[in-house]
Design an enzyme around this catalytic site. Structure first.
Site, mmCIF file in Angstrom:
data_model
loop_
_atom_site.group_PDB
_atom_site.id
_atom_site.type_symbol
_atom_site.label_atom_id
_atom_site.label_comp_id
_atom_site.label_asym_id
_atom_site.label_seq_id
_atom_site.Cartn_x
_atom_site.Cartn_y
_atom_site.Cartn_z
ATOM 1 N N ARG A 34 17.711 -16.672 -22.016
ATOM 2 C CA ARG A 34 16.824 -15.636 -22.141
ATOM 3 C C ARG A 34 16.478 -15.755 -23.803
ATOM 4 O O ARG A 34 15.273 -15.790 -24.127
ATOM 5 C CB ARG A 34 16.912 -14.333 -21.740
ATOM 6 N N ASP B 202 10.264 -1.242 -19.802
ATOM 7 C CA ASP B 202 9.594 -0.300 -19.115
ATOM 8 C C ASP B 202 9.975 1.008 -19.837
ATOM 9 O O ASP B 202 9.762 2.272 -19.559
ATOM 10 C CB ASP B 202 9.789 0.203 -17.810
ATOM 11 N N ILE C 160 11.717 -11.225 -18.419
ATOM 12 C CA ILE C 160 11.892 -10.074 -19.440
ATOM 13 C C ILE C 160 12.339 -11.011 -20.751
ATOM 14 O O ILE C 160 13.212 -11.640 -20.677
ATOM 15 C CB ILE C 160 13.110 -9.351 -19.116
ATOM 16 N N LEU C 161 11.654 -10.640 -21.862
ATOM 17 C CA LEU C 161 11.653 -11.327 -23.083
ATOM 18 C C LEU C 161 12.884 -10.687 -23.795
ATOM 19 O O LEU C 161 12.961 -9.495 -24.049
ATOM 20 C CB LEU C 161 10.422 -11.370 -23.850
ATOM 21 N N ASN D 92 2.096 -3.800 -22.295
ATOM 22 C CA ASN D 92 2.678 -3.995 -21.048
ATOM 23 C C ASN D 92 1.983 -2.953 -20.299
ATOM 24 O O ASN D 92 1.631 -1.842 -20.578
ATOM 25 C CB ASN D 92 4.159 -3.906 -20.575
ATOM 26 N N THR D 93 1.626 -3.324 -18.807
ATOM 27 C CA THR D 93 1.006 -2.357 -17.881
ATOM 28 C C THR D 93 2.198 -2.492 -16.738
ATOM 29 O O THR D 93 2.733 -3.320 -16.336
ATOM 30 C CB THR D 93 -0.450 -2.663 -17.226
ATOM 31 N N HIS D 94 2.613 -1.355 -16.238
ATOM 32 C CA HIS D 94 3.526 -0.887 -15.231
ATOM 33 C C HIS D 94 2.914 -0.167 -14.172
ATOM 34 O O HIS D 94 2.212 0.796 -14.446
ATOM 35 C CB HIS D 94 4.573 -0.190 -15.940
HETATM 36 C C1 GRF Z 1 0.215 -5.320 -12.131
HETATM 37 O O1 GRF Z 1 0.405 -4.188 -11.032
HETATM 38 C C2 GRF Z 1 1.252 -5.079 -13.266
HETATM 39 O O2 GRF Z 1 1.390 -3.575 -13.673
HETATM 40 C C3 GRF Z 1 2.559 -5.659 -12.339
HETATM 41 O O3 GRF Z 1 2.248 -6.837 -12.028
HETATM 42 C C4 GRF Z 1 0.899 -6.723 -11.469
HETATM 43 C C5 GRF Z 1 -0.272 -7.840 -11.797
HETATM 44 O O4 GRF Z 1 -1.265 -7.994 -11.159
HETATM 45 N N1 GRF Z 1 3.431 -5.657 -13.565
HETATM 46 P P1 GRF Z 1 -2.134 -9.296 -11.324
HETATM 47 O O5 GRF Z 1 -1.177 -10.525 -11.215
HETATM 48 O O6 GRF Z 1 -2.923 -8.950 -12.636
HETATM 49 O O7 GRF Z 1 -3.058 -9.126 -10.268
#
Ligand code: GRF
Length: 196
Positions: free
Chosen positions: A60, A140, A87-88, A102-104
């Protein structure tokens, strides 16, 4: 801002960013995946920094260093993870401290981890959602920039709920990046504020 988007999946959030004319200079994938095709079809430069192992022997720290070097070579100033499957480690976060987003697919701090949508369904919650946040070494757990609720419907399965969350993510992530670009969100203050 010279933005790199890190992706490993379908790349639908990446597509939303490019189609919203965000300054995506580079897409990086850790494997061959539909997001690579998405970058190519949108004429965005793409790099595959292939991850050699998904097992316990995965280096990693080494991988994180190589990735940080490649982004530095490309003069990247900000990083947006959009479904990135690796995970970086420390070297990456040291290099881009306070500049990794990031989006979660859950309302953090609820349901962190890889199975956020499944975990929300298993817990039987009536409302979940998504979170755009600064990514830090702790997964996260970085400072939250934006969140939006998504209702869970009685007949939802993981796929239907995840897709409904992603509809919101595509808009919320783009809007958040736009606010950063426009100087309405000052990442440095958010990052420093979270440390004190
Ligand atoms: C998203 O729901 C993101 O939050 C999660 O992976 C998904 C990515 O979707 N970590 P896509 O590959 O952009 O359609």
């Amino acid at each position: 801002m010279s933005l790199a988007v890190l992706a490993s999946g379908t790349g639908s959030i990446l597509a939303a960013m490019v189609e919203a004319d965000l300054p995506v200079a580079l897409v990086v994938a850790d494997r061959l995946c539909p997001a690579v095709r998405c970058a190519v079809s949108h004429d965005v430069e793409v790099l595959v920094v292939q991850r050699e192992s998904f097992g316990a022997d995965f280096d990693r720290v080494g991988y994180s260093t190589v990735l940080a070097d490649r982004l530095t070579d490309h003069a990247v100033t900000m990083v947006a993870m959009a479904g990135f499957g690796t995970i970086l480690g420390q070297p990456f976060h040291d290099r881009f401290a306070g500049r990794v987003l990031n989006t979660h697919p859950a309302l953090l701090p609820a349901f962190p981890g890889w199975h956020a949508v499944r975990d929300a369904l298993t817990a039987g919650v009536g409302v979940t959602g998504c979170t755009v946040h600064l990514a830090t070494l702790e997964v996260d757990a970085g400072p939250i920039l934006a969140q939006e609720e998504v209702p869970v419907w009685p007949d939802d399965d993981e796929a239907s709920l995840h897709e409904r969350i992603k509809v919101v993510e595509r808009r919320l992530y783009v809007d958040t990046l736009r606010s950063i670009l426009d100087g309405e969100i000052l990442l440095e203050s958010v990052f420093e504020g979270a440390k004190s």
